[in-house]
Write an enzyme that holds these catalytic residues in place. Structure first.
Site, short mmCIF file in Angstrom:
data_model
loop_
_atom_site.label_atom_id
_atom_site.label_comp_id
_atom_site.label_asym_id
_atom_site.label_seq_id
_atom_site.Cartn_x
_atom_site.Cartn_y
_atom_site.Cartn_z
N GLY A 71 55.83 75.98 64.73
CA GLY A 71 54.41 76.13 64.41
C GLY A 71 54.00 75.57 63.07
O GLY A 71 52.91 75.01 62.92
N THR A 72 54.87 75.69 62.08
CA THR A 72 54.53 75.20 60.74
C THR A 72 54.34 73.69 60.75
O THR A 72 53.37 73.16 60.19
CB THR A 72 55.61 75.60 59.73
OG1 THR A 72 55.56 77.02 59.53
CG2 THR A 72 55.39 74.91 58.39
N ASN A 151 48.33 86.88 63.30
CA ASN A 151 49.65 87.45 63.52
C ASN A 151 49.86 88.77 62.78
O ASN A 151 50.72 89.56 63.17
CB ASN A 151 50.74 86.46 63.09
CG ASN A 151 50.46 85.88 61.71
OD1 ASN A 151 49.44 85.24 61.48
ND2 ASN A 151 51.36 86.12 60.77
N THR A 237 65.11 61.80 66.64
CA THR A 237 65.71 62.25 67.90
C THR A 237 65.24 63.66 68.25
O THR A 237 65.27 64.57 67.41
CB THR A 237 67.25 62.24 67.77
OG1 THR A 237 67.68 60.92 67.44
CG2 THR A 237 67.89 62.68 69.07
N CYS A 325 56.03 85.91 56.74
CA CYS A 325 56.14 84.88 55.71
C CYS A 325 55.88 85.42 54.30
O CYS A 325 56.11 84.73 53.32
CB CYS A 325 55.18 83.73 56.01
SG CYS A 325 55.60 82.83 57.51
#
Length: 394
Positions: A71-72, A151, A237, A325
């Site tokens: 998400g970041t 959140n 990749t 966070c």
């Protein structure tokens, strides 16, 4: 001692089916999707199958999904990539005052580069008024970014209405839906969004895997240069192992969404109702009904959230105090402050985020164990003693 995880916002165990789907890519299926030979083709097929599974979860087309590290990254890319792509049109962004740090800090970085930002207020439930969005739009506005659900306090934003306003004004609209995709129904068409960030772990997929939905026709500049992976939009990749797991988790979530919500909502409501009923000076935070099904956020006055968290941890109950966070930073939640909660009370926030493994017995344990913990901490609190003394005098 039984471990009770009520911190699913931070991480959840992988579903057994997800682990099973990932295992071959730890051993025999070790090809690179960019390779032209059969090993590469086999892995490419799995990658594209996962892309379709994730797209199906949000009613997008396969070509509109670009995989990221979580998400970041998706949030940073949505903001910075759109600014780069629209510099000739303007330099104004509209957002809310309660966004995740990956939005807040990305916007602060853009401000240093001359981007103008309007941060919209929220009401006491943590909800943005769509009319404020409309009033904030200018001819120089190149992006609106408002999270789908917060959140920390669980409140769900009127994203479809905001998206409609953005469309009417021809302004691209992004939403951080990390907290909602795979948790509640999310339909990118119904929400009127141009970009949407999501991550695998909220719906029992692997950590460190996410995606950005980019609506067909929307131009966004890459942030990572190199090869032509992910339609030339994100070089490097692909994390095939994580992507395959995310795809399987998305497929399962699509089929179980309603039953998961039906399981979580009564547990959530029990916590929101019974904790304040068993402890004085406690109040729920966020909208009571317009909220995430597994999110129960409360404020306990005269006690620090970190202290309660540690005592609960010793009893085997794992929760959070505010955002995952910021829980180690000992800072007051910017979300709580934006909602009009004073800094002192905001220190006493407790966040319970429930998952499919939680039970009524787990809630019973919280309601049994938390009151004596709070009382013990209050007995050591000079502020609580002064307050009760004044009440007694009054």
């Amino acid at each position: 001692m039984k471990t009770i995880n009520m911190d699913h916002v931070a991480a959840s165990s992988l579903l057994p089916e997800v682990v099973e789907a990932m295992m071959p890519f730890l051993s025999e299926k070790m090809g690179n999707p960019s390779s032209m030979h059969s090993l590469g083709e086999e892995v490419t097929e799995a990658l594209e199958e996962a892309r379709g599974q994730v797209a199906g979860l949000i009613n997008a087309s396969d070509q509109e999904m670009v995989f990221t590290s979580g998400g970041t990254e998706s949030n940073n890319w949505a903001l910075k990539g759109m600014v780069l792509a629209n510099r000739s049109r303007g330099n104004h962004i509209i957002t809310s005052s309660i966004e995740h740090f990956s939005i807040m800090h990305a916007i602060k970085a853009l401000e240093k580069q001359g981007v103008e930002v309007t941060r919209l207020p929220v009401d006491k439930y943590g909800i943005v008024d769509p009319d404020d969005v409309r009033k904030a739009i200018t001819p120089r506005t190149i992006l609106i970014s408002v999270m789908h659900a917060n959140n920390e306090v669980g409140s769900i934003q009127p994203i479809a209405e905001i998206g409609k306003i953005a469309r009417e004004h021809g302004v691209p609209f992004h939403t951080d839906a990390v907290a909602t995709v795979g948790v509640i129904p999310v339909d990118v068409k119904a929400l009127n969004v141009d970009l949407l960030s999501l991550a695998a772990n909220p719906f029992y997929g692997p950590l460190g895997t996410g995606a950005l939905y980019v609506r067909k026709g929307v131009r966004i500049e890459p942030l990572i240069d190199g090869g032509i992976q992910e339609q030339g939009l994100r070089a490097g990749t692909e994390n095939v192992l994580g992507i395959v797991g995310m795809g399987k988790a998305a497929e399962i979530a699509a089929g179980e969404l309603e039953s998961r919500m039906a399981h979580l909502i009564p547990l959530r409501d029990r916590l929101i109702n019974e904790i304040p009923a068993s402890i004085e000076e406690v109040e729920p935070v966020g909208h009571r009904t317009q909220r995430l099904p597994g999110n129960a956020s409360v404020l306990v006055r005269y006690v620090e959230g970190e202290s309660m968290l540690l005592f609960l941890d010793m009893e085997g109950i794992k929760i959070a105090s505010g955002s995952a966070c910021i829980s180690r930073s000992l800072k007051v939640s910017h979300v709580m402050l934006a909602m009009g909660i004073d800094a002192g009370n905001a220190q006493g926030s407790l966040l319970f985020t429930l998952g499919k493994d939680n039970t009524n017995e787990d809630v019973d344990e919280v309601v049994r164990i938390l009151p004596p913990i709070v009382q013990k901490l209050r007995d050591m609190s000079p502020l609580y003693k002064r307050t009760t003394k004044f009440k007694a005098i009054g």
